[in-house]
Design an enzyme around this catalytic site. Structure first.
Site, PDB file in Angstrom:
ATOM      1  N   GLU A 323       0.841  -1.200   0.000  1.00  0.00           N
ATOM      2  CA  GLU A 323       0.000   0.000   0.000  1.00  0.00           C
ATOM      3  C   GLU A 323       0.879   1.253   0.000  1.00  0.00           C
ATOM      4  OE1 GLU A 323      -3.433  -0.510   2.906  1.00  0.00           O
ATOM      5  OE2 GLU A 323      -2.375  -2.398   3.189  1.00  0.00           O
ATOM      6  N   LYS A 326       0.785   4.436   2.749  1.00  0.00           N
ATOM      7  CA  LYS A 326       0.998   4.310   4.191  1.00  0.00           C
ATOM      8  C   LYS A 326       2.219   5.115   4.606  1.00  0.00           C
ATOM      9  CE  LYS A 326      -0.182   0.928   6.571  1.00  0.00           C
ATOM     10  NZ  LYS A 326      -0.242  -0.361   7.290  1.00  0.00           N
TER      11      LYS A 326
END
Ligand SMILES: *[C@@H]1O[C@H](CO)[C@@H](O)[C@H](O)[C@H]1NC(C)=O
Ligand SMILES: *[C@@H]1O[C@H](CO)[C@@H](O)[C@H](O)[C@H]1NC(C)=O
Ligand SMILES: *[C@@H]1O[C@H](CO)[C@@H](O)[C@H](O)[C@H]1NC(C)=O
Ligand SMILES: *[C@@H]1O[C@H](CO)[C@@H](O)[C@H](O)[C@H]1NC(C)=O
Ligand SMILES: *[C@@H]1O[C@H](CO)[C@@H](O)[C@H](O)[C@H]1NC(C)=O
Ligand SMILES: *[C@@H]1O[C@H](CO)[C@@H](O)[C@H](O)[C@H]1NC(C)=O
Ligand SMILES: *[C@@H]1O[C@H](CO)[C@@H](O)[C@H](O)[C@H]1NC(C)=O
Length: 457
Positions: A323, A326
């Protein structure tokens, strides 16, 4: 994986299937479906991936309507989450709790097989004290609403991180933080009364990475072979770090009188990449950790831990994707089983029945890079947020920027935003890295081993 270990694990498969058939029906391995990325596939595609990976359960960090609709009829069990920011209202007003349950559960249940509701995520230590104090009441309100609708197969939990522990080693010395107890005790009462799990986000990677001299990497990756640790307090013998961490919580609960609450692992995993100064974050270790973990949890699910043998531990891998949004050090953006494109970083079998995988790339960074590193402007940084960030940083550097970067000063040349930004990042990081600040700065910075200039920090 070494041949001996394969042989041992194959043997335990045999045992599990010969006397534990009832456990092979439900797959207790789940996947955390985090969505903090700006390049991730749609929920539809993501669910297809999760199904093709044969996960038993999918855990969401919200109760996204589109995802919950798409999960109907898939056969996947589902965990949804009350956001940390919603806890206080749900605790203070039962009609808000009712509305939450109506909108996020009843609207999809039973076609969407919601089986867990997580109230908040890692609330202890990060969130406001008000949220921490409200936690159990919010859980109780959600539980009451479900009961009023005659729904009894959804477990309510509250994932905790290991930071709720003041002591976790040796495992028999496991103790909760004294100041957490005003909520932990009612939480345990609630979990005990409702036969729910103590949900734990638990990452052997972190204690290992903090102390790689004294903890064997193999011990953290479940391939200790004959490596073992005997807990002097309990006499129990440990062959891996995860069991130690889990048992520290078992012991902490037992000290408060709760000997029968089971743990579910709401997050665990190993980073597949990270910054230069972070050891052990690579595909080799990530694949080894997750594959061995699955063999432990899925192939022989009643193995349990030394302190709690015979108990099934539902386990959610962290995470579906790498991801990119983040925050934090590089490892934070590299916990995925899949690239954002949907292609796997390495092959994995969540049913625990596969033993032979393609060879893994050799790990290159099991020790952190020991030479000097610099924190500079990342090569493909999006420059639009740079100006305000720089002024903010320079303010916190008390004149360092002016002294070094002003016209005619030592680091003025070459005159470019890129260079001046790199200077400020490096100076800021040099000052704050020991207090744990990562070289990240909203994705604008990264570490390099190449001295960016003759002007040193
Ligand atoms: C509880 O919430 C409902 C719906 O939002 C609202 O109408 C009601 O006034 C609230 N009650 C209290 C005591 O705050
Ligand atoms: C604290 O919680 C917020 C979400 O409520 C999250 O975005 C943030 O990353 C958390 N911070 C830490 C240090 O865990
Ligand atoms: C475990 O806790 C006991 C009692 O608090 C203490 O005496 C002992 O030193 C601890 N053991 C270790 C290894 O820290
Ligand atoms: C590793 O263990 C040694 C000996 O027990 C100890 O002196 C040292 O501080 C430990 N290192 C870390 C990083 O904890
Ligand atoms: C087990 O221990 C022996 C020595 O005690 C060592 O030679 C051997 O390499 C170890 N095996 C594994 C798999 O760690
Ligand atoms: C846990 O629940 C069981 C069964 O309801 C009960 O007998 C026991 O007293 C509870 N334990 C604690 C510490 O509350
Ligand atoms: C760069 O960041 C800004 C916000 O700071 C955003 O609006 C823009 O879309 C980003 N550009 C790219 C190419 O990502």
């Amino acid at each position: 994986m070494d041949p001996l270990l394969v042989a041992i694990l194959s043997f335990s498969t045999f045992i599990a299937f010969s006397n534990g058939v009832q456990f092979s029906k439900l797959n207790h391995i789940g996947i955390n479906y985090g969505r903090q990325g700006d390049n991730l596939p749609s929920p539809y595609r993501s669910i297809e991936y999760i199904k093709s990976m044969k996960a038993g359960i999918v855990k969401l960090y919200d109760a996204d309507p589109e995802t919950l609709k798409l999960l109907a009829g898939t056969g996947l069990r589902v965990s949804i989450m009350v956001q940390n920011g919603e806890i206080f209202n749900i605790a203070s007003n039962e009609s808000i709790a009712k509305k939450w349950v109506r909108d996020n559960v009843l609207a999809y249940y039973p076609r969407t097989m919601i089986r867990y509701i997580m109230v908040g995520n890692e609330v202890y230590g990060n969130q406001t004290l008000t949220q921490w104090k409200a936690l159990v009441l919010a859980m109780q309100h959600v539980k009451n609403c479900l009961r009023n609708h005659n729904i009894h197969n959804i477990k309510i939990g509250a994932p905790m991180a290991m930071n709720v522990m003041s002591l976790s080693f040796p495992p028999s010395n496991g103790t909760f933080h004294a100041e957490s107890l005003s909520t932990v005790v009612p939480l345990l009462q609630f979990l005990n009364k409702t036969s729910s799990f103590f949900f734990l986000n638990v990452f052997p990677y972190f204690p290992w990475a903090k102390n790689p001299e004294n903890i064997s990497l193999n011990f953290a990756l479940f391939k200790g072979g004959n490596l073992s640790y005997t807990d002097p307090g309990s006499g129990l013998v440990y062959t891996n770090l995860l069991d130690q961490m889990l048992d520290s919580v078992h012991f902490a609960m037992a000290k408060l009188g709760f000997r029968h609450i089971s743990i579910a692992i709401s997050e665990t995993g190993w980073p597949n990449d990270g910054d230069l100064d972070q050891p052990g974050a690579n595909i080799h270790n990530a694949a080894t950790y997750n594959r061995n973990l699955i063999h432990k949890m899925a192939t022989n699910p009643t193995l349990g831990t030394p302190a709690r043998p015979g108990v099934i531990i539902p386990t959610f891998l962290f995470s579906l994707y790498n991801e990119n949004l983040k925050n934090g050090p590089g490892t934070e953006r590299h916990w995925g089983l899949l690239h954002p494109s949907g292609s796997p970083l390495y092959s994995i079998d969540l049913t625990g029945t596969r033993y032979h995988f393609e060879p893994l790339p050799k790990p290159q960074n099991n020790r952190a890079y020991e030479g000097q590193v610099w924190c500079v402007l990342a090569r493909f940084a999006n420059m639009s947020g740079l100006g305000p960030l720089l002024s903010d940083m320079c303010r916190q550097l008390d004149g360092t920027c002016e002294t070094a970067l002003g016209p005619g000063k030592a680091c003025y040349e070459p005159v470019s935003l890129t260079w001046h930004a790199s200077y400020a990042f490096s100076a800021y990081w040099a000052k704050y890295r020991d207090s744990g600040d990562p070289c990240y700065f909203n994705g604008l910075a990264s570490l390099t081993t190449i001295d960016p200039s003759k002007c040193r920090f």
